[in-house]
Design an enzyme around this catalytic site. Structure first.
Site, PDB file in Angstrom:
ATOM      1  CG  HIS A   1      -1.838   1.139   1.342  1.00 59.32           C
ATOM      2  ND1 HIS A   1      -3.167   1.053   0.976  1.00 59.32           N
ATOM      3  CD2 HIS A   1      -1.653   2.418   1.765  1.00 59.32           C
ATOM      4  CE1 HIS A   1      -3.750   2.220   1.166  1.00 59.32           C
ATOM      5  NE2 HIS A   1      -2.854   3.075   1.654  1.00 59.32           N
ATOM      6  CD  GLU A   2       1.452   3.692   3.723  1.00 58.87           C
ATOM      7  OE1 GLU A   2       1.636   4.719   3.017  1.00 58.87           O
ATOM      8  OE2 GLU A   2       0.442   3.549   4.441  1.00 58.87           O
TER       9      GLU A   2
ATOM     10  CG  HIS B   1       0.203   6.188  -0.816  1.00 55.10           C
ATOM     11  ND1 HIS B   1      -0.858   6.777  -1.479  1.00 55.10           N
ATOM     12  CD2 HIS B   1      -0.323   5.595   0.293  1.00 55.10           C
ATOM     13  CE1 HIS B   1      -1.974   6.543  -0.806  1.00 55.10           C
ATOM     14  NE2 HIS B   1      -1.682   5.819   0.256  1.00 55.10           N
TER      15      HIS B   1
ATOM     16  CG  HIS C   1       0.584   8.236  -7.541  1.00 54.86           C
ATOM     17  ND1 HIS C   1      -0.701   8.376  -7.083  1.00 54.86           N
ATOM     18  CD2 HIS C   1       0.649   9.012  -8.653  1.00 54.86           C
ATOM     19  CE1 HIS C   1      -1.379   9.181  -7.877  1.00 54.86           C
ATOM     20  NE2 HIS C   1      -0.579   9.589  -8.841  1.00 54.86           N
TER      21      HIS C   1
END
Length: 596
Positions: free
Chosen positions: A388-389, A392, A395
């Site tokens: 998940h992190e 980020h 991105h």
């Protein structure tokens, strides 16, 4: 007894390398002082932005200040996050915060001054200076807001009134988090434990039904006692939203909120309608839960208990990284290479230590690579947190590497897409490769709760919020009875006939702080739906979908969120992405049913 390690006891390879931002604090101090000097320069432009040369100069200087102040702030805050008891970095973080407030205050003249320029003249200024073309989207967005910007005097009054307007939210926060106390309940061992916001969900996931019921009743009996006050704060907050919307000449508070991201009200309404059309899947999940838990009656306090008992397999950090790399292979070699770079170049602060900030986040600053804070415990959820992190982070990496500073930061509307897409791809890999049926059932249960909590529950919140604002806009009173009845009816509609909708749930709206960030919750559902749709395209179409997705990742805020998502093949102006996400939910429910 195992004690928490100090920062110095953690091996360097498990700590992030903030020296990549500043090799030492002397360089930090130099940038801090440079920002102070640049602020003296930028203020000289006040009232003098008359030519294309002035306009370019002030914007370039603003960017330079923003980049430098961002570095100063991020470094200081992340140093503090390493150990919040370290007074040196407490002071550094405070100093950085004060500098950033000074930057915002000193540069606040720029936007009103640009907006005061006649639109035709502004276009001419842009056209006669090639270097200003980079700011084209920025100018277009400012011009879009022009009909909703008031005179400088009126804007000043609104800005000064903000502290009064925010007092309602502050009162709610103080009542909800500081003043309100919950009773004690008996835990699984028969011991008296004080119920808190922090332990409520843990009790709701308890295998002991008496504990779940006691926690549920204690929580909502307490809210019932304060429901008149909570109704007043909710009404006050809604009136604030309506006041600002009317003052700025919007048709509704919903339109005013969505305008920020250039999103039409129909997108919000279509989301609710699409989810209504697929409520049968949530009803089916609820029915499955009732059957698996072996209950004659399923109650609201049974919703959080896992269908499968806690799967307690442990993973070393190195094993977790390997799983993430395997799971995200469908995004291609370049993406995997960047992940490895992050893993091997100390982007990540891995383990908990005394004083370290809790939870997990991805952060960073323009001009350096992103960073990830973890508190890795070795559970399966921790593996998903890494995916998940890093979603980020990559991105941010793609966006910062491709976009100029003005467009590098992406909007909250799209912020959870990359992180959730990574989770969905990892989930697909684990499900396909799991040899352990219990693990597979546990994974499915984990994913089902994501669908329930992030699509259905958030859309129910969104529908409740829309209703509350609409009745106020019609001039009707917002009373506890009106709010509680609507919230209770929505729970009946969303969860279906196979659950007893307990009276206590009608007070749940009072404990949801997101209602004080107007029309925010729907973004969770749209972001999750977009991410699931993109992950399916990547798995089914391969390289073609990957290229579209990377184009989205590289775009920052260079266009409006809906347009950026269209680059990735997701059109949220139609029901398709939400339906595609719910198709995945349906397929996995089928798979789950066959395994039982």
């Amino acid at each position: 007894m195992a004690t928490l390690k100090t920062r110095s006891e953690i091996e360097d390879k498990y700590k992030w390398r903030l020296e990549d931002i500043y090799e030492d604090e002397k360089l930090w101090e130099e940038d801090y002082n440079k920002v102070k000097e640049l602020l003296k320069e930028i203020v000289k432009f006040k009232g003098k932005i008359n030519t294309s040369k002035d306009l370019l100069s002030v914007l370039k200087l603003h960017d330079e200040i923003g980049i430098m102040a961002g570095k100063v702030f991020v470094y200081a805050r992340m140093r503090r996050d390493e150990d919040n008891t370290n007074t040196k970095y407490q002071a550094l973080a405070d100093k950085a915060m004060r500098l950033n407030i000074e930057v915002m205050s000193t540069t606040s003249f720029i936007v009103p001054e640009i907006l005061s320029i006649d639109t035709q003249k502004l276009m001419e200024m842009i056209n006669e200076c090639e270097e200003l073309k980079i700011y084209q989207h920025y100018f277009e967005d400012l011009i879009r807001f022009k009909p909703h910007v008031l005179s400088p005097e009126e804007e000043k009054i609104l800005a000064e009134a903000e502290t009064i307007a925010e007092s309602v939210s502050n009162i709610y926060t103080m009542l909800n988090n500081a003043d309100m106390k919950f009773p004690t309940i008996k835990d699984e061992n028969g011991e008296e434990v004080e119920l808190t916001h922090g332990n409520f969900i843990r009790f709701m996931q308890s295998k002991d039904r008496n504990v779940r019921m006691a926690a549920f009743n204690a929580m909502y009996d307490t809210y019932e006692k304060f429901i008149n006050t909570f109704s007043s704060t909710m009404a006050g907050n809604i009136k604030k939203d309506i006041f600002y919307a009317k003052t700025r000449k919007y048709n509704s508070s919903l339109e005013a909120s969505l305008f920020e991201d250039n999103i039409n009200v129909e997108v919000y309404d279509n989301l609710i309608e699409t989810v209504h059309n697929r409520l049968n899947l949530l009803h089916r999940y609820v029915s499955l839960k009732k059957k698996l838990l072996g209950l004659y009656e399923l109650h609201m306090y049974d919703l959080y208990v896992p269908l499968i008992q806690e799967y307690d397999k442990k993973f070393t950090y190195e094993e977790a990284l390997e799983l993430v790399l395997e799971g995200l292979k469908p995004i291609g070699d370049e993406y995997i290479s960047l992940l490895k770079k992050g893993f091997n170049s100390r982007w990540i602060d891995v383990y908990e230590n005394r004083g370290k900030t809790s939870g997990a986040y991805s952060w960073g600053t323009y001009g350096t690579h992103p960073y990830v804070l973890l508190n890795y415990q070795g559970k399966l959820n921790d593996v998903f947190t890494i995916a998940h992190e890093m979603g980020h982070s990559l991105h941010t990496y793609y966006s910062n590497s491709t976009q100029p500073y003005i467009y590098a930061g992406y909007k909250i509307f799209v912020a959870e897409v990359a992180s959730t897409c990574n989770e969905a791809l990892l989930m697909d890999y684990l499900l396909k490769n799991s040899k352990d049926e219990k693990e597979k059932l546990y994974l499915l249960n984990h994913f089902f709760e994501e669908f329930r909590g992030t699509i259905y529950r958030q859309v129910m919140f969104a529908e409740f919020e829309k209703y509350a604002h609409e009745i106020a806009e019609k001039g009707e009173s917002i009373t506890p009875e009106v709010l509680c009845k609507k919230y209770y009816d929505l729970n009946k509609l969303y969860y279906g006939d196979d659950i007893v909708v307990d009276e206590g749930i009608s007070y749940e709206w009072a404990r949801i702080p997101h209602f004080y960030r107007n029309f925010y919750v729907y973004k969770y559902a749209t972001g999750f739906s977009a991410a699931i749709a993109i992950s399916q395209m990547i798995l089914n179409e391969g390289e073609k979908a990957v290229q579209r997705y990377k184009e989205f990742l590289k775009s920052g805020s260079s266009d409006y969120p809906l347009n950026l998502l269209k680059k990735a093949g997701v059109d949220l102006t139609t029901p398709k992405p939400v339906n595609e996400a719910l198709d995945v939910f349906e397929r996995l429910l089928d798979e789950f049913g066959k395994m039982l």
